[in-house]
Design an enzyme around this catalytic site. Structure first.
Site, PDB file in Angstrom:
ATOM      1  CD  GLU A 209     -71.767 -65.178  73.620  1.00 40.64           C
ATOM      2  OE1 GLU A 209     -72.145 -64.630  72.570  1.00 40.64           O
ATOM      3  OE2 GLU A 209     -71.297 -64.538  74.567  1.00 40.64           O
TER       4      GLU A 209
ATOM      5  CD  GLU B 285     -66.765 -64.880  74.543  1.00 44.16           C
ATOM      6  OE1 GLU B 285     -67.389 -63.800  74.486  1.00 44.16           O
ATOM      7  OE2 GLU B 285     -66.875 -65.779  73.691  1.00 44.16           O
TER       8      GLU B 285
HETATM    9  P1  P53 Z   1     -69.129 -57.876  70.688  1.00 44.47           P
HETATM   10  C1  P53 Z   1     -74.090 -60.553  72.805  1.00 44.47           C
HETATM   11  C2  P53 Z   1     -74.113 -60.593  74.185  1.00 44.47           C
HETATM   12  C3  P53 Z   1     -73.029 -61.101  74.869  1.00 44.47           C
HETATM   13  C4  P53 Z   1     -71.929 -61.579  74.166  1.00 44.47           C
HETATM   14  O1  P53 Z   1     -69.289 -59.007  71.802  1.00 44.47           O
HETATM   15  C5  P53 Z   1     -71.922 -61.559  72.793  1.00 44.47           C
HETATM   16  C6  P53 Z   1     -72.994 -61.048  72.104  1.00 44.47           C
HETATM   17  C7  P53 Z   1     -72.992 -61.011  70.638  1.00 44.47           C
HETATM   18  O2  P53 Z   1     -72.551 -59.753  70.217  1.00 44.47           O
HETATM   19  O3  P53 Z   1     -70.917 -62.081  72.037  1.00 44.47           O
HETATM   20  C8  P53 Z   1     -69.737 -62.600  72.608  1.00 44.47           C
HETATM   21  O4  P53 Z   1     -67.945 -58.270  69.856  1.00 44.47           O
HETATM   22  C9  P53 Z   1     -69.064 -63.473  71.562  1.00 44.47           C
HETATM   23  C10 P53 Z   1     -67.807 -62.889  71.009  1.00 44.47           C
HETATM   24  C11 P53 Z   1     -67.934 -61.381  71.006  1.00 44.47           C
HETATM   25  C12 P53 Z   1     -68.005 -60.907  72.436  1.00 44.47           C
HETATM   26  O5  P53 Z   1     -69.038 -61.548  73.140  1.00 44.47           O
HETATM   27  O6  P53 Z   1     -70.389 -57.928  69.945  1.00 44.47           O
HETATM   28  O7  P53 Z   1     -68.844 -64.792  71.989  1.00 44.47           O
HETATM   29  O8  P53 Z   1     -67.572 -63.455  69.735  1.00 44.47           O
HETATM   30  O9  P53 Z   1     -66.897 -60.718  70.334  1.00 44.47           O
HETATM   31  C13 P53 Z   1     -68.189 -59.417  72.564  1.00 44.47           C
HETATM   32  O10 P53 Z   1     -68.883 -56.605  71.406  1.00 44.47           O
END
Ligand code: P53
Length: 484
Positions: free
Chosen positions: A178, A377
């Protein structure tokens, strides 16, 4: 493609990142990473970033879900679900504890020998991110993170070390997770986790973001070239947080604003996939007098190091509107310029749930880049309840994933978009990146661990486990499995 079925080699799997699952933060020589100095926060608040480790705080990543010691059991469960691939990252500070050493830490390398061997035993293909929010903390304190050109060399040394070590075990790589989160430069979390940067007094965070992002694209382009020399079969991808930004209305100014928002959010993938800077951004950086260190040599490296594919996360969509006082550039600041979308619901953490947005995104990226896409993801963070007989009825997770897989299938089968695979976030419960919570759960496998670090670390299958197993078994044809 007019076929009604997904390709046979479609990479179904699940994703995690080292710092969010492994724990063992000091085991056999591992150095501290940026994730090790972040505390846990509440539902809507941000984590505190401390200076070094302050014993009065709790740091959830230090133990996480102890995947470091549980991986044989966990990989076995992934195999039971039918994973064809497993996305994780290599914790940079296990391999180079300080980040600036000449020689790697052999014990750190050995852990990933064992982990990848365990995956391959079940024919699970590892998909490996080099830098997933876990830069060695020493590179922050000693060099200022990716504000410093020297960090490019430390990164490429790390990349070369693991490319060589795992040249026969890993084929799919991603450089920076990201990488475009930091476009939201006013949020402390993003610059710190992407680039190991804390803004100093008097610094312009936007300029710092463009400088760090530039060095990272150079580092990424060098890594791509090194990878292909080491093994021409390697597939190296960039990785972006794909969050489409819609215009709030059909007012022409809103359309322009949303267009600039998309150009701003995706400038890094423009450089990584297309190999050069978009002209609007060159003009913008000049007009804003950012004074960036971007050399002719860098630009040549970027041209030669374009990625083989584009990895993306997809969780939600955004919406923006023009204000009355737009400048000539319609400059986009993500911290201030987003508005509510009344057409989509929100998760408990305020993330806007928008499955059609995934189809829109895949089409947008395909039109722009013409490279294979890999959804690495997609998922929903939610509170799960473990019943007395150790069940988790996570119908909301099944609903979320089902509706997104449907849109992905339409994109592949109707729109003809080359999507390589799908690895939902997350394979197993993790420590949330933005909040540090365990209770913001994402996994198919429940881990008995609480926000305060209590819990037995026992693993339990959620309802979504059997559902996803059936999805994979049917190669995406059966999305309606309801259990036996
Ligand atoms: P968490 C922001 C927007 C979209 C994805 O996020 C993001 C974030 C940062 O928070 O992060 C990704 O755990 C990231 C993972 C993360 C997952 O999305 O904040 O690549 O490490 O755990 C979910 O709810």
């Amino acid at each position: 493609m007019t076929n009604q079925e997904l390709p046979n080699n479609f990479l179904w799997g699940g994703a995690v990142a080292a710092h969010q699952v492994e724990g063992a933060y000091e085991e056999v020589g591992k150095g501290l990473s940026v994730a090790d100095v972040m505390t846990s926060a509440g539902n809507r608040s941000e984590r505190t970033i401390t200076t070094g480790i302050d014993p009065s705080y709790f740091y959830p990543n230090h133990e996480a879900v102890d995947f470091y010691h549980h991986y044989p059991e966990d990989v076995k469960l992934f195999a039971e679900m039918g994973f064809k691939c497993f996305r994780t990252s290599i914790a940079w500070s296990r391999i180079f504890p300080q980040g600036d050493e000449e020689e790697p830490n052999e014990d750190g390398l050995k852990f990933y020998d064992r982990l990848f061997a365990e995956c391959l035993k079940y024919n699970i293909e590892p998909v490996v991110t080099l830098s997933h929010f876990e830069m060695p903390y020493h590179l922050v304190t000693e060099y200022g993170g990716f504000r410093n050109r020297k960090v490019i060399t430390f990164f490429t040394r790390f990349a070369e070390t693991v490319f060589k070590r795992y040249r026969n075990q890993v084929k799919y790589w991603l450089t920076f997770n990201e990488i475009n989160n930091q476009v939201n430069y006013d949020r402390e979390f993003t610059l710190f986790t992407n680039s190991g940067i804390k803004i100093h007094n008097g610094e312009n965070p936007e300029a710092v973001m463009y400088q760090a992002g530039h060095y990272e694209t150079v580092a990424s382009a060098l890594a791509v070239q090194i990878a292909h020399q080491i093994n021409p079969d390697f597939q190296v991808g960039a990785m972006i947080a794909m969050t489409p930004v819609y215009p709030a209305s059909n007012k022409p100014q809103d359309i322009l604003k949303a267009q600039r928002a998309m150009q701003t959010r995706y400038w890094l993938s423009d450089v990584q996939v297309l190999g050069s800077y978009p002209q609007w951004l060159v003009n913008y950086q000049k007009a804003k007098k950012f004074n960036l260190d971007i050399t002719e040599e860098d630009l040549a490296i970027l041209k030669k190091g374009t990625v083989d594919y584009l990895g993306l996360s997809y969780y939600m969509s955004f919406t923006t509107a023009a204000s009355d006082k737009e400048d000539e550039f319609y400059s986009y600041n993500e911290a201030t310029d987003l508005v509510k979308n009344n057409y989509v619901p929100k998760s408990d953490w305020g993330w806007q749930i928008d499955p059609e947005g995934l189809r829109y995104s895949l089409n947008w990226l395909n039109d722009r880049y013409h490279v294979p896409l890999f959804i690495v993801e997609n998922g929903i963070g939610a509170i799960d309840h473990l019943t007395k007989d150790h069940q988790v009825h996570d119908q909301y997770r099944i609903d979320y994933l089902r509706s997104h897989i449907k849109q992905m299938k339409l994109s592949i089968l109707k729109d003809g978009i080359p999507v390589m695979g799908y690895t939902p976030w997350s394979a197993i419960d993790i420590v949330s990146a933005s909040t540090g919570q365990l209770s913001k759960r994402y996994g198919f496998i429940y881990v008995d661990r609480n926000d305060d670090g209590s819990g037995s670390l026992q693993r339990f299958k959620k309802d979504s486990f059997a559902w996803y197993q059936r999805v994979i078994e049917s190669n995406g044809a059966d999305l309606n499995y309801e259990g036996d």
